[in-house]
Design an enzyme around this catalytic site. Sequence first.
Site, mmCIF file in Angstrom:
data_model
loop_
_atom_site.group_PDB
_atom_site.id
_atom_site.type_symbol
_atom_site.label_atom_id
_atom_site.label_comp_id
_atom_site.label_asym_id
_atom_site.label_seq_id
_atom_site.Cartn_x
_atom_site.Cartn_y
_atom_site.Cartn_z
ATOM 1 C CB VAL A 14 -0.954 -0.003 1.211
ATOM 2 C CG1 VAL A 14 -1.796 1.263 1.224
ATOM 3 C CG2 VAL A 14 -1.839 -1.237 1.178
ATOM 4 C CG HIS A 15 2.077 2.512 -3.791
ATOM 5 N ND1 HIS A 15 1.449 3.386 -4.638
ATOM 6 C CD2 HIS A 15 1.895 1.277 -4.325
ATOM 7 C CE1 HIS A 15 0.921 2.726 -5.645
ATOM 8 N NE2 HIS A 15 1.176 1.437 -5.478
ATOM 9 C CB ALA A 16 1.378 7.781 -2.350
#
Length: 82
Positions: A14-16
């Site tokens: 889960v990145h930006a």
Amino acid sequence: MQTINHCIQDVNGVHARPAGVLAKTAAAFQARVSLTFQDKCINAKRMLAIMTLGLQQGDAIRIDIDGEDEVQAAEAIRKVLI
């Protein structure tokens, strides 16, 4: 109260971008939305709070939704979880 148990599938974790989508979806509802990972529980309406968890592929999370529009919020959140 609605509860969603989910295992992160994205190889990038889960990145930006996915954190922003989840936070924006949760913020669209009045219900309280909390995300729990290991021993940490955060407000899922805040992108930076989601990112501080450092969620990676294979991590199991729990999302609790509580409030008058919890059913609609849970349906919307389920649609954005990958």
